[in-house]
Motif scaffolding. Structure first.
Motif, short mmCIF file in Angstrom:
data_model
loop_
_atom_site.label_atom_id
_atom_site.label_comp_id
_atom_site.label_asym_id
_atom_site.label_seq_id
_atom_site.Cartn_x
_atom_site.Cartn_y
_atom_site.Cartn_z
N VAL A 420 33.19 34.07 36.46
CA VAL A 420 32.00 34.93 36.38
C VAL A 420 31.16 34.74 37.63
CG1 VAL A 420 29.82 35.29 35.15
CG2 VAL A 420 31.93 35.02 33.86
N GLU A 421 31.04 33.47 38.05
CA GLU A 421 30.21 33.17 39.21
C GLU A 421 30.80 33.77 40.49
OE1 GLU A 421 29.10 29.12 38.89
OE2 GLU A 421 28.04 29.14 40.80
N ASN A 422 32.13 33.62 40.64
CA ASN A 422 32.77 34.05 41.90
C ASN A 422 33.15 35.52 41.90
OD1 ASN A 422 32.56 31.47 42.79
ND2 ASN A 422 34.65 30.89 42.22
N ASN A 423 33.60 36.01 40.73
CA ASN A 423 34.19 37.35 40.70
C ASN A 423 33.35 38.36 39.94
OD1 ASN A 423 36.35 36.02 41.89
ND2 ASN A 423 37.36 35.68 39.92
N GLY A 424 32.27 37.87 39.29
CA GLY A 424 31.45 38.79 38.50
C GLY A 424 32.16 39.26 37.25
N ALA A 425 33.21 38.58 36.85
CA ALA A 425 33.96 38.94 35.65
C ALA A 425 34.68 37.68 35.16
CB ALA A 425 34.99 40.03 35.97
N PRO A 426 35.06 37.64 33.87
CA PRO A 426 35.69 36.40 33.38
C PRO A 426 37.12 36.20 33.88
CG PRO A 426 35.39 38.00 31.58
CD PRO A 426 34.79 38.60 32.80
N TRP A 427 37.69 37.20 34.56
CA TRP A 427 39.09 37.10 34.98
C TRP A 427 39.24 36.50 36.38
CZ3 TRP A 427 37.01 41.68 32.97
CH2 TRP A 427 37.27 41.85 31.60
N ALA A 428 40.41 35.96 36.65
CA ALA A 428 40.59 35.23 37.91
C ALA A 428 40.98 36.13 39.07
CB ALA A 428 41.65 34.15 37.69
N PHE A 429 40.38 37.30 39.17
CA PHE A 429 40.72 38.22 40.27
C PHE A 429 39.46 38.61 41.03
CE2 PHE A 429 43.61 39.01 36.70
CZ PHE A 429 44.79 38.58 37.27
N PRO A 430 39.50 38.59 42.35
CA PRO A 430 38.31 38.97 43.11
C PRO A 430 37.94 40.44 42.88
CG PRO A 430 40.16 38.43 44.57
CD PRO A 430 40.63 38.21 43.17
N GLN A 431 36.66 40.74 43.08
CA GLN A 431 36.19 42.12 42.85
C GLN A 431 36.97 43.12 43.70
OE1 GLN A 431 32.04 42.91 42.82
NE2 GLN A 431 31.51 40.98 41.86
N ALA A 432 37.31 42.68 44.92
CA ALA A 432 37.98 43.60 45.86
C ALA A 432 39.35 44.04 45.32
CB ALA A 432 38.14 42.92 47.21
N ASP A 433 39.93 43.24 44.45
CA ASP A 433 41.29 43.56 43.95
C ASP A 433 41.27 44.37 42.66
OD1 ASP A 433 42.16 42.17 46.05
OD2 ASP A 433 42.79 40.37 44.93
N ARG A 434 40.10 44.71 42.21
CA ARG A 434 40.02 45.28 40.86
C ARG A 434 40.79 46.59 40.70
NH1 ARG A 434 34.05 44.33 38.55
NH2 ARG A 434 34.20 42.08 38.48
N LEU A 435 40.84 47.36 41.73
CA LEU A 435 41.50 48.67 41.57
C LEU A 435 42.96 48.65 42.03
CD1 LEU A 435 38.63 51.13 42.47
CD2 LEU A 435 39.63 50.66 40.24
N LYS A 436 43.45 47.45 42.31
CA LYS A 436 44.84 47.35 42.79
C LYS A 436 45.83 47.92 41.79
CE LYS A 436 45.31 44.07 46.42
NZ LYS A 436 45.62 42.74 46.83
N TRP A 437 45.51 47.77 40.53
CA TRP A 437 46.44 48.24 39.49
C TRP A 437 46.69 49.75 39.62
CZ3 TRP A 437 44.87 51.96 35.99
CH2 TRP A 437 43.49 52.23 35.95
N ALA A 438 45.72 50.44 40.26
CA ALA A 438 45.84 51.90 40.32
C ALA A 438 46.51 52.38 41.61
CB ALA A 438 44.46 52.52 40.21
N GLU A 439 46.83 51.44 42.52
CA GLU A 439 47.32 51.85 43.84
C GLU A 439 48.64 52.61 43.77
OE1 GLU A 439 47.40 48.42 46.32
OE2 GLU A 439 45.23 48.48 46.65
N GLU A 440 49.50 52.21 42.87
CA GLU A 440 50.82 52.85 42.83
C GLU A 440 50.89 54.04 41.89
OE1 GLU A 440 53.63 49.78 42.09
OE2 GLU A 440 52.97 48.63 43.82
N LEU A 441 49.75 54.44 41.36
CA LEU A 441 49.76 55.56 40.43
C LEU A 441 49.95 56.87 41.17
CD1 LEU A 441 46.90 54.65 37.92
CD2 LEU A 441 49.35 54.44 37.60
#
Ligand code: SF4
Ligand code: SF4
Length: 441
Positions: A420-441
Motif C-alpha cells: 500500500v505504501e509503495n504501490n498505492g494498492a495491496p498488490w505487489a505490482f508498481p502503479q506503472a505496471d497496472r495496465l500491463k494486463w491490457a497490452e496484448e488485448l
C-alpha cells in the motif's frame, strides 16, 4: 413516627446515598473516555431503545432463555412498584397504605404474586442451567471465579427476595383472616394463600414476628441489592437503556476513519494540493494525537459505557467465528477486561489522583495481541448483543495502536502494508505496471 420508622428512614437514606455515590464513580470512570457525538437522530434512538432495551427484541432470538429473561425483567420491575408501598409504610408506620384502592389493589397484589412466582421459577431454572447444564458459553475461561459467583449471587438473591415477598404475604393473609390488629383486610393472594398452610400452626404473635421479619428482610435485601448492582454485571438493568440509546447508528461493517489519516489520504489524492506547502503552525501546547487505543482512556466514552453494560451473557462469544474455531478471542472477555481495567484506573484515581500512572494498560496487561488478531471483523458479536454493545470497536482501536504506534502486526499483513505504501494498492505490482494486463488485448 416510632423508633422502627426512624431506623427505617436512616437505612433508606444511607442506602440511597451509597448508591448515588457508587453511580457517580461509574459516571466519572465512563467520562474518562474520549468524546464522541451520539446526540444525533434522536427519533431513531428512542425507537431503537424502545425496541431493543424495553422490548428486549434481541433476547427472543433464543426463545426459551429470552422468554425466561423477559419474565424476570418484567416481574422484577413490576413487583418493585410494591416497594413504593413498603417505603411509605416503613416511613409512616402504616400498613398497606394503598389498600384504599379497593378492587384495583387486590388486582395489583394478585398480579405481583403471580409475577413473583414466575420470577422465582425462572431464577431456579437459570441457576440449574448455569451450574449443572452443559452450555459452552457458561463454561468459558473468563466465566470462572468472581463472574461465576456474581451470576449465582444475583439469582440466589432474587429467589430469596421473591420468597420473602410471598411468605410475608402468606402470613399477612393469615393475620387478616384472624382479624389481628393493624392487619386490615386488603389484597388478593393467589400464590401466597397456597403457602399459608405452612404457617397455619403458628400463634398470632409468631405470625406477626414472621411477617415483620420477612418485611424487613425483603426491603433491606432490596436496598443491599441496589448497592450490589454497581459492582456487579447486574448493573446492566440500569445502563441497558442509555447504552442502547447511544449505540452507533452507522451500518454494521462501516468503520470509523481516523481523522488525521483521512486528511492525509485526501491530501494525497487531491491533484491541486501542493505536497511541499508549509503546514500551518502547530499548537505548542497540543498533546500529540495517539493513533488507536492502548488503554481505557484512549477509547471513547461509549466504549466504556458498553463495558459497564455488559451482562456477560456470552451471546457474542457463542456467535464469534474465531472463538468457535478455538482461537483465543472472546468478545465477552474483551468487554469484561475493559471494565476490569477501567475499575482499576478508577481506584488508582481515588487513591493517588488523576495523573497517576500504574504502568499498566488494557493492551498487554489485560488483552493480548493474539486475541486481537484472531478477529475477522465480521460483526457477528455486535449483531448478537442484546444491549447493542460493540466489542469490535475496541478490538479495532487496540489493533490500530499496535500497527500505527508500535509497528506491530502479523507478518501476513506486513507485506500488504508495504505494498500500500509503495504501490498505492495491496498488490505487489508498481502503479506503472497496472495496465500491463491490457497490452496484448
Ligand atoms: S467481529 Fe471479531 S470478535 Fe466479533 S464475532 Fe467477528 S471475529 Fe468475533
Ligand atoms: S457484549 Fe453483549 S452479547 Fe457479549 S456478553 Fe456482553 S452483553 Fe452479552
Amino acid at each position: 413516627m416510632g423508633i422502627a420508622n426512624i431506623v427505617f428512614l436512616v437505612i433508606l437514606i444511607a442506602a440511597g446515598g451509597a448508591f448515588t455515590y457508587q453511580v457517580s464513580k461509574i459516571r466519572r470512570n465512563i467520562l474518562l473516555g474520549r468524546d464522541v457525538d451520539r446526540s444525533n437522530r434522536k427519533g431513531e434512538r428512542w425507537a431503537m431503545m424502545t425496541r431493543v432495551a424495553l422490548g428486549q427484541s434481541k433476547m427472543v432470538t433464543r426463545p426459551l432463555a429470552g422468554i425466561m429473561h423477559i419474565l424476570i425483567y418484567v416481574g422484577f420491575v413490576i413487583i418493585n412498584i410494591e416497594v413504593l408501598e413498603i417505603v411509605i409504610d416503613g416511613v409512616f408506620g402504616t400498613h398497606r397504605i394503598f389498600a384504599f384502592l379497593g378492587g384495583f389493589y387486590d388486582f395489583l397484589i394478585g398480579s405481583f404474586e403471580i409475577l413473583a412466582f414466575l420470577v422465582l421459577f425462572a431464577c431456579v431454572v437459570f441457576l440449574i442451567r448455569r451450574n449443572a447444564g452443559t452450555i459452552k458459553r457458561f463454561k468459558a475461561r473468563e466465566l470462572t471465579s468472581w463472574p461465576k459467583n456474581d451470576a449465582n449471587i444475583i439469582l440466589v438473591v432474587e429467589i430469596l427476595l421473591m420468597f420473602a415477598f410471598l411468605s410475608m404475604n402468606a402470613t399477612d393473609y393469615l393475620l387478616q383472616e384472624r382479624g389481628a390488629d393493624h392487619y386490615i383486610v386488603a389484597g388478593a393472594y393467589p400464590v401466597s394463600s397456597l403457602l399459608a398452610p405452612l404457617f397455619d400452626g403458628m400463634s398470632t404473635e409468631g405470625l406477626i414476628m414472621y411477617e415483620r421479619g420477612a418485611w424487613w428482610f425483603h426491603i433491606i435485601g432490596i436496598l443491599l441489592f441496589l448497592n450490589y448492582l454497581p459492582i456487579s454485571k447486574h448493573f446492566h438493568i440500569i445502563l441497558a437503556f442509555p447504552n442502547v440509546f447511544y449505540a452507533s447508528l452507522t451500518p454494521e461493517g462501516k468503520f470509523t476513519n481516523m481523522d488525521k489519516v483521512t486528511d492525509e489520504v485526501k491530501l494525497m489524492m487531491d491533484p491541486t494540493a501542493d505536497p511541499y506547502a508549509t503546514p500551518p503552525p502547530a499548537d505548542p501546547d497540543a498533546v500529540p494525537e495517539k493513533f488507536g487505543a492502548k488503554d481505557v482512556q484512549d477509547l471513547h466514552w461509549k466504549n466504556l459505557m458498553d463495558a459497564y453494560s455488559c451482562t456477560e451473557c456470552g451471546r457474542c462469544t457463542s456467535s464469534c467465528p474465531a472463538n468457535m474455531t478455538g482461537k483465543l478471542l472472546s468478545p465477552r472477555k474483551i468487554m469484561m477486561d475493559t471494565r476490569d481495567r477501567l475499575e482499576e484506573v478508577g481506584r488508582n484515581i481515588d487513591k493517588h489522583g488523576k495523573d497517576y500512572d500504574d504502568g499498566k494498560s488494557l493492551l498487554g496487561d489485560y488483552i493480548q495481541e493474539e486475541e486481537l488478531w484472531a478477529c475477522t471483523t465480521c460483526n457477528a458479536c455486535v449483531d448478537a448483543c442484546p444491549v447493542n454493545i460493540n466489542p469490535l470497536e475496541i478490538i479495532v482501536d487496540l489493533r490500530r495502536y499496535l500497527v500505527m504506534e508500535e509497528s506491530k502486526s502479523p507478518t501476513e499483513l506486513n507485506g500488504m502494508f508495504t505494498n500500500v505504501e509503495n504501490n498505492g494498492a495491496p498488490w505487489a505490482f508498481p502503479q506503472a505496471d497496472r495496465l500491463k494486463w491490457a497490452e496484448e488485448l
